[in-house]
Design a protein around this motif. Structure first.
Motif, short mmCIF file in Angstrom:
data_model
loop_
_atom_site.label_atom_id
_atom_site.label_comp_id
_atom_site.label_asym_id
_atom_site.label_seq_id
_atom_site.Cartn_x
_atom_site.Cartn_y
_atom_site.Cartn_z
N SER A 93 7.88 8.08 6.56
CA SER A 93 8.06 6.75 7.15
C SER A 93 7.86 5.67 6.10
CB SER A 93 7.07 6.55 8.32
OG SER A 93 7.31 7.52 9.31
N HIS A 94 6.91 5.89 5.19
CA HIS A 94 6.74 4.97 4.06
C HIS A 94 7.93 5.04 3.10
CE1 HIS A 94 4.76 2.77 0.80
NE2 HIS A 94 5.23 3.70 -0.01
N LEU A 95 8.36 6.25 2.78
CA LEU A 95 9.46 6.42 1.82
C LEU A 95 10.73 5.70 2.28
CD1 LEU A 95 8.78 10.16 1.00
CD2 LEU A 95 8.96 8.36 -0.73
N HIS A 130 0.83 -1.20 0.00
CA HIS A 130 0.00 0.00 0.00
C HIS A 130 0.87 1.26 0.00
CE1 HIS A 130 -3.55 -2.47 0.85
NE2 HIS A 130 -2.79 -3.13 1.70
N HIS A 131 0.69 2.08 -1.03
CA HIS A 131 1.53 3.27 -1.24
C HIS A 131 0.70 4.56 -1.11
CE1 HIS A 131 4.68 0.68 -3.04
NE2 HIS A 131 3.64 -0.01 -3.50
N PRO A 132 1.36 5.69 -0.84
CA PRO A 132 0.64 6.97 -0.89
C PRO A 132 0.23 7.29 -2.32
CG PRO A 132 2.99 7.34 -0.50
CD PRO A 132 2.77 5.86 -0.45
N SER A 133 -0.80 8.14 -2.47
CA SER A 133 -1.24 8.54 -3.81
C SER A 133 -0.19 9.46 -4.44
CB SER A 133 -2.57 9.29 -3.71
OG SER A 133 -2.37 10.51 -3.02
N HIS A 140 10.85 2.90 3.52
CA HIS A 140 10.70 1.48 3.21
C HIS A 140 10.58 1.21 1.72
CE1 HIS A 140 9.44 0.96 7.47
NE2 HIS A 140 9.78 -0.30 7.29
N CYS A 141 10.27 2.24 0.92
CA CYS A 141 9.75 1.98 -0.43
C CYS A 141 10.60 2.63 -1.53
CB CYS A 141 8.31 2.46 -0.53
SG CYS A 141 7.57 2.12 -2.12
N ALA A 142 11.37 1.81 -2.25
CA ALA A 142 12.22 2.32 -3.32
C ALA A 142 11.39 2.87 -4.48
CB ALA A 142 13.15 1.21 -3.82
N THR A 143 10.21 2.28 -4.73
CA THR A 143 9.37 2.75 -5.83
C THR A 143 8.94 4.20 -5.60
OG1 THR A 143 8.53 0.51 -6.02
CG2 THR A 143 7.28 2.22 -7.16
N CYS A 144 8.47 4.49 -4.38
CA CYS A 144 8.02 5.86 -4.09
C CYS A 144 9.20 6.82 -4.00
CB CYS A 144 7.16 5.89 -2.83
SG CYS A 144 5.51 5.19 -3.09
N ARG A 145 10.36 6.33 -3.54
CA ARG A 145 11.55 7.21 -3.54
C ARG A 145 11.90 7.61 -4.96
NH1 ARG A 145 13.70 3.76 0.55
NH2 ARG A 145 15.04 2.67 -0.92
ZN LIG Z 1 5.61 3.27 -1.96
#
Ligand SMILES: [Zn+2]
Lengths: 203, 189
Positions: free
Chosen positions: A29-31, A4-7, A33-38
């Protein structure tokens, strides 16, 4: 594995600097963990750079550079201290209040920063439901450890929940571990015990 | 350092920042100031900052560029992007008395193995050039929401009111725009 990612709208607001601090801390906090959103964030920040580059310049006063050159030997401000070594960056450098019991098996620890949104840590024991948040404005939750489930599915460490306004089912902690989350909301009127805690603590 | 030559006629701003980091090069700083300070001031003004504060924020941004030059990593961000993020964080600090989470992160130089993915190791000045051309090719309605998001310090609900379109439409236009911008960089990865 992040599900589950931010919009995109949330990431764009984060990149543009318009997301209130409490919500931005949940997104950060999500970023972590998440290379896609970075990766999306890096595209968006490059967009900010490109837009800056293309702006018609507005001249500064004639002595602006000279005044600045006179200040360049002043030392830089020291880096912010680590206040909560048990938490991941950036939450480790954020001022937090004390833990408050807000129901059976649920504790809440508010962010001390004031701003356009409020937020804090919530720790819930296995089988407990999280208190419902208010539904005015944006609301976000990122799991730091443990897991919960709601009508959108299962949320484990790093997953970010950004429910629509008509989202009513309270999330329930699943698995044998307690679930620690960072939550934030723009809605000032909370329901239930968390609303009570918010009024008691004054944010 | 291997990197693609910057576009014809424009100075290599990343090299100027590195020159500040390596030898406190005041001429390099003056050149960066001449190019970026008036643009940062323009960006602040678009965001609704008053002219006096916009001038001060432009100066503070450039002072941070001087102080943080050793943290600039051309493999992570182009010069304009890096300076944009400094200006953004200062605007949040001054205008809203809040902080951007990136100001709470450890300096990359303190990180033992800051993860730079191999596929991000591209010349970032080239990334900025591609983003600029992709921006100019966006359909007007997508370009409008992107510009409003970055220039006007507006939350998306305000964009919704101003353009008289539903919030869902604002979000879907943003999504389409971001997909196109990412695609413009796709074959660089
Ligand atoms: Zn993400």
């Amino acid at each position: 594995m992040i599900v589950h990612h931010p919009s995109e709208a949330t990431l764009a607001a984060y990149a543009a600097g318009t997301l209130p601090e409490a919500l931005a801390l949940v997104a950060a906090s999500h970023l972590g963990h998440c290379a896609t959103c970075r990766d999306t964030l890096s595209t968006l920040e490059a967009t900010g750079g490109a837009l800056l580059e293309d702006l018609p310049p507005v001249p500064l006063s004639i002595d602006a550079l000279d005044r600045l050159l006179g200040r360049m030997d002043q030392p830089a401000p020291p880096p912010l201290p680590i206040l909560n070594p048990e938490l991941p960056a950036p939450l480790n450098r954020v001022a937090l209040g004390r833990w408050w019991p807000v129901g059976l098996g649920i504790r809440y620890r508010p962010l001390k920063s004031s701003g356009a949104a409020w937020g804090g840590l919530v720790l819930a024991q296995p089988g407990r439901s999280f208190p419902r948040h208010g539904h005015k404005g944006r609301e976000m939750t990122c799991v730091l450890s443990g897991a919960f489930a709601d009508q959108d599915g299962k949320f484990a460490a790093g997953d970010l929940s950004e429910p629509a306004a008509d989202h009513d089912e309270p999330p329930v902690v699943i698995g044998a571990q307690p679930c620690l989350c960072i939550i934030a909301s723009e809605g000032m009127h909370l329901r239930g015990l968390l609303g009570w805690a918010q009024r008691m603590i004054g944010r | 350092m291997t990197k693609t030559a910057p576009p014809e006629g424009s100075p290599d701003y990343a090299a100027l920042i590195q020159s500040i980091a390596q030898r406190q090069d005041r001429q390099a700083f003056a050149d960066l100031f001449a190019h970026f300070a008036p643009r940062v001031k323009a960006w602040m003004l678009r965001g609704g900052v008053n002219p006096t504060a916009a001038e001060e924020l432009a100066q503070e941004t450039m002072l941070s560029v001087w102080r943080k030059a050793h943290l600039f990593d051309p493999e992570r961000a182009g010069a304009s992007t890096w300076i944009f993020t400094i200006a953004r964080n200062l605007r949040i600090d001054t205008v809203r008395r809040e902080r951007h989470p990136s100001d709470l992160m450890p300096d990359p130089s303190e990180e033992p193995d800051a993860p730079v993915q191999a596929d991000r190791m591209i010349a970032m000045s080239q990334q900025e050039t591609r983003i600029r051309s992709a921006l100019s090719l966006l359909p007007p309605e997508q370009s409008e929401v992107i510009r409003k998001a970055f220039f006007e310090d507006k939350v998306h609900a305000e964009i919704e009111k101003e353009l008289g379109i539903p919030l869902g439409t604002v979000k879907s236009r943003l999504r389409l725009a971001i997909t196109r911008l990412r695609a413009a960089l796709g074959d660089l990865a």
